[in-house]
Design a protein around this motif. Sequence first.
Motif, short mmCIF file in Angstrom:
data_model
loop_
_atom_site.label_atom_id
_atom_site.label_comp_id
_atom_site.label_asym_id
_atom_site.label_seq_id
_atom_site.Cartn_x
_atom_site.Cartn_y
_atom_site.Cartn_z
N ILE A 83 -7.21 6.64 -18.30
CA ILE A 83 -7.80 5.50 -17.59
C ILE A 83 -7.78 5.74 -16.09
N LEU A 84 -6.66 6.26 -15.57
CA LEU A 84 -6.53 6.56 -14.15
C LEU A 84 -6.21 8.04 -13.98
N ARG A 85 -6.86 8.66 -12.98
CA ARG A 85 -6.66 10.09 -12.75
C ARG A 85 -6.37 10.33 -11.27
N ASP A 86 -5.16 10.76 -10.99
CA ASP A 86 -4.78 11.18 -9.64
C ASP A 86 -5.18 10.13 -8.59
N VAL A 87 -4.78 8.90 -8.82
CA VAL A 87 -5.10 7.80 -7.90
C VAL A 87 -4.04 7.75 -6.81
N SER A 88 -4.48 7.81 -5.55
CA SER A 88 -3.57 7.76 -4.41
C SER A 88 -4.19 6.93 -3.30
N PHE A 89 -3.41 6.01 -2.76
CA PHE A 89 -3.83 5.24 -1.58
C PHE A 89 -2.62 4.48 -1.06
N LEU B 184 7.43 1.37 -2.65
CA LEU B 184 7.44 0.32 -1.64
C LEU B 184 8.24 0.87 -0.47
N GLY B 185 7.55 1.22 0.61
CA GLY B 185 8.21 1.95 1.68
C GLY B 185 8.61 3.32 1.17
N GLN C 23 6.59 -4.40 3.10
CA GLN C 23 6.49 -2.98 3.44
C GLN C 23 5.20 -2.43 2.83
N THR C 24 4.78 -1.30 3.33
CA THR C 24 3.57 -0.67 2.81
C THR C 24 3.79 -0.19 1.37
N ILE C 25 2.78 -0.42 0.54
CA ILE C 25 2.83 0.05 -0.84
C ILE C 25 2.06 1.37 -0.93
N TYR C 26 2.73 2.40 -1.45
CA TYR C 26 2.10 3.72 -1.58
C TYR C 26 1.88 4.03 -3.06
#
Length: 617
Positions: free
Chosen positions: A369-375, A413-414, A352-355
């Motif tokens: 280290i990570l800031r507002d990461v979306s994909f 996941l989905g 399934q697609t990983i969001y």
Amino acid sequence: MSNDQTELGPSGKPKEAVKVTKQGFRRFLKLIADTKPSKAWIAAALSLSLVTTVAGLFVPMFTKNLIDQFSKDSLNVTIIAFLALAAAVQAVAAGFAIYMLNRIGQNVVANIRDRLWKKLLVLPVPYYDTHQTGDTISRMTNDTGVVKGLISEHMATFVTGLVSIIGSITILLFLDWQMTLVLFTAIPLTMAILMPLGRQMHNIAKGTQDETAKFTAVLSQVLSEIRLVKSSGSEQLEYERGRQGITALFRFGVKEGRVQAMVGPLMTFVIMTLLVVIIGYGGVRVSSGELTAGELVAFLLYLFQIIFPVSQVTMFFTQLQKAVGATERIVATLDLKEEDPYAGNTLTDAAQTIYVEGLHFAYNEDEPILRDVSFAAPSGKVTAIVGPSGGGKTTLFSLLERYYHPQAGVIRLGDEPIDAYSLYSWRSHIGYVSQESPILAGTIRYNICYGLDRDVSEEELRRAAAMAYADTFISELPDGYDTEVGERGIKLSGGQRQRIGIARALLRDPQILMLDEATSSLDSKSEGVVQQALNNLMQGRTTLVIAHRLSTVVDADQIIFIEKGTITGAGTHEELLETHDLYREFATHQLRLNDGEGAETAVKVTAAGDKAVSTRG
């Protein structure tokens, strides 16, 4: 109460110190009780120890009668026989008691080590980020060894010593209560010596255990990376680090020796003084007829049955102080919060697609280290993650593997957050190939099959090796799949280790594949072979790739560009060439360096750059 004042307890020690000591002792007892030692074995061992002691208590009385009735013409054969029998009973009972208590001690320590080992395997990754391996090993070996020594070597002597002391004093009171009262004058003096020295020994023992753990950590680190030490010419530097640990242990050893040096001579002085007083006073009573010679000899024998157990009891309390100190560290480890690999739902379909949505993460609060990461990583497609070093790419993979938890945001996941699935279930669907594929000491077969909870047929093994292009070099080895690879796979080249790692991932048949710089440390020839193996591995799987070499990801379905923990661009290679300046700079610098394979791509880069300039103009 002001900060510079400390409230004292009844014993004159700070109340906090009293509290810690009592807590430590209670923790020690609870730790032992939690191992559930056999009560029947303990009872039998202690009973045999008591038999040994009680048999010994009869010897002075038989000796008294033998002396009082002694003459050349009439030897009391019965008394001599009873003496021989008592000695035989003592020897046999003592032998069985020692064996049984040693067995109990070994069983207790085995249970503690089992609990520790199980705990260490389910502690989360952040624990290992902040604790050195050698320090953890010391908990498993040195600290548990101290507990074993207390139970198997000192417990029996403590119990029998107490019985011997109580029994001897009771008999002495009936034998001659006046001389026994003289004996009692030594007790306050003995306690005044032992109690403060015992507290010192506790502090020394705890410090010794801490320094031992630090020294073990240095040894583990240096010896596991001995090639780096030698190639860097750092032998002298590491020698100095080790010498500091050796010196610290030496100092604690000297302190312990100093305490023992005080205990031994002081106790000897007390004992010798007591003997002189008892012999002198007893001689006067014998000469006056108030005491027989046999009774004086018996009194002296009972006195020795008090003196020697006192030293044994003292040694027990010294060892107990060490064991309580060791227990504090063992219990601290056992009390740590752990992961439950099987808590949560079972994942059956990971295709399934990983969001990734609004992900924030920081190892330290003031260093995000990570800031507002979306994909989104579409199912069955290849998503490449590129960008400058230190941008958070590997950290993102660690969050996907659930080694850490984000401070904000979610990975789904989905429609389901990945935290809804058990760790075991989630990770069983992931194949991970890193820059340095970890290899364990053992055979090639063992390493390829590592982590599988099923039997692997020879056909499966060879098929996975062939798809990973590992079968060629394996067949050339003298023992083939049964070749020993050495510690961390030192007998294999980097490319060979990578191909074994890929074969391992193929054998797991994961639906999600994560490749972290899988070819970056290889030469061009090895990289080509490994890349072909990776292409076999990636077919039909949801793949996320971290890459510094853009030539390995130009054909990815989408490329995510991360800078300083933030996504600054996403799209195909061609789209990013047109829209992302830093990506174009990366591509121009790297792909023009490829004479053959990247020549066509370099032309695309130049054309895209010209087009971008024309558009802006």
